[in-house]
Design an enzyme around this catalytic site. Structure first.
Site, PDB file in Angstrom:
ATOM      1  CE  LYS A 182      -8.154  -3.450   4.580  1.00  0.00           C
ATOM      2  NZ  LYS A 182      -7.699  -2.450   3.508  1.00  0.00           N
ATOM      3  CG  ASP A 238      -3.274   4.057   4.046  1.00  0.00           C
ATOM      4  OD1 ASP A 238      -4.417   3.990   4.614  1.00  0.00           O
ATOM      5  OD2 ASP A 238      -2.952   3.328   3.055  1.00  0.00           O
ATOM      6  CD1 TRP A 283      -2.085  -2.260   2.122  1.00  0.00           C
ATOM      7  CD2 TRP A 283      -2.765  -1.427   0.064  1.00  0.00           C
ATOM      8  NE1 TRP A 283      -2.907  -2.968   1.469  1.00  0.00           N
ATOM      9  CE2 TRP A 283      -3.403  -2.731   0.384  1.00  0.00           C
ATOM     10  CE3 TRP A 283      -3.260  -0.804  -1.167  1.00  0.00           C
ATOM     11  CZ2 TRP A 283      -4.376  -3.304  -0.235  1.00  0.00           C
ATOM     12  CZ3 TRP A 283      -4.103  -1.439  -2.007  1.00  0.00           C
ATOM     13  CH2 TRP A 283      -4.789  -2.778  -1.571  1.00  0.00           C
TER      14      TRP A 283
END
Ligand SMILES: *Cc1c(COP(=O)(O)O)cnc(C)c1O
Length: 356
Positions: free
Chosen positions: A190, A166, A99
């Site tokens: 999540k 993030d 990511w």
């Protein structure tokens, strides 16, 4: 049988969230309409988004000067929105996983990118420690939890420039010192809601320092001005997010969530460390994620991995197969996962080891 859900994302939501969402799909706020068919401009939905934003600020202790936004496009759209809005000349990034490297790739479209450190050569099994963030960077971007590799940065970094994170897979699992931050984002799927909405918390005075034209939908200021209602926001995920936030508050807020998360992670990591059959993939215990626990079988047992997954499935344990780039197993212990599910997994590991 109710499953023990260890999926990495989309992932487990609290029963409170799911039940209240189901109720609102049938009849939203006594409107006689489903949440699926109601106007985002109705006063009932305005109350939902207002309360959700206020609860984010309350739970995370977000100071004045920040805005809470509910956007589409996933965390992945933030990989480009952040540099579009904040990168004037040069930004610094740390490469701690897939990511993070996706975010770096997008930033390079907008200016110079200084990758201050990377653990790619070690398949991202640790968090680099020795690096310097240049003071003249427009911002430093990091990924607080590396969902695929099971590493986490749990301490808010001190940097001489603006700070962007993030936090898709560990937001609401620890307190955040927002005085250090300019922008935090998290895909909802999540620790917050079903997929479809991204939470962005942005400091107003971080914006407006780049010269390039920014398309309306990609400009944070559009969404600030319109209260995340410039266009139709993801109504249902925002409704579910509100339920999760109410649930978090009832549980006692971030401090209580963090205690539960630390307990769950300790239980599983201890079982891995005590076992001869399993071992963790993250070398330094200080780097171990409390949200995603990655482990493999030691070489002499490796051919039993598939058998162990089947053994777990028979006990109602789902979602423990590791990401294809790591292999082995990954157990995601998000906030909504009860400790009882971790106990069931640990017991399965012990029983399997005893019989093989
Ligand atoms: C899941 C995840 C993403 C991707 O989120 P999308 O909403 O699918 O774009 C980005 N960063 C991290 C840390 C993630 O865990």
């Amino acid at each position: 049988m109710k499953k023990h859900n260890f999926y990495a994302g989309p992932s487990i939501l609290s029963e409170y969230t799911i039940q209240n969402t189901a109720d609102a799909i049938l009849n939203f706020a006594d409107t006689g309409l489903s949440i699926l068919e109601v106007s985002h401009r109705s006063k009932e939905f305005q109350a939902v988004i207002d309360e959700a934003s206020a609860l984010v600020k309350e739970l995370l202790n977000v100071p004045e000067g920040f805005h809470v936004l509910w956007l589409g496009g996933g965390a992945s759209l933030q990989f480009c929105m952040v540099p579009f809005n904040l990168l004037a000349k040069r930004a610094a990034y740390i490469d701690t996983g897939t990511w993070a490297s996706n975010a770096i790739k997008e930033a390079k479209l907008f200016g110079e990118v200084d990758v201050v450190a990377s653990s790619k050569d070690a398949n991202y099994t640790f968090i680099p420690k020795d690096y310097t963030v240049p003071a003249d960077a427009d911002y430093f971007h990091y990924t607080s939890n590396n969902t695929i590799y099971g590493t986490e940065i749990r301490k808010d970094p001190d940097v001489p420039c603006r700070l962007v994170a993030d936090m898709s897979s560990d937001i609401f699992s620890r307190p955040i010192d927002f005085t250090k931050y300019d922008l935090v984002y998290a895909g909802a799927q999540k620790n917050l809601a079903p997929a479809g909405v991204t939470l962005v918390i942005v400091r107003e005075d971080a914006l407006g320092h780049v010269d390039r034209p920014i398309p309306t939908m990609l400009d944070y200021r559009t969404h600030i001005k319109k209260g995340s209602m410039f266009n139709t926001p993801p109504v249902l995920p925002i409704y579910s997010a509100l339920q999760t936030l109410r649930y978090y508050k009832q549980l006692g807020g971030i401090a209580a969530l963090e205690r539960r998360d630390l307990d769950k992670a300790a239980l599983l990591y201890n079982a891995i460390d005590e076992s001869k059959m399993f071992k963790g993939t993250v070398t330094d215990p200080a780097d171990r994620s409390i949200m995603n626990v990655c482990f493999v079988m030691t070489p002499e047992y490796q051919e039993l991995e598939k058998q162990f997954i089947d053994f777990c499935t028979a006990r109602g344990i789902v979602g423990i197969k590791g990401h294809r780039s790591v292999g082995g197993f990954r157990a995601s212990l998000y906030n909504a996962l009860p400790i009882a599910s971790v106990q069931v997994l640990v017991e399965a590991m012990k029983d399997f080891e005893a019989t093989h």
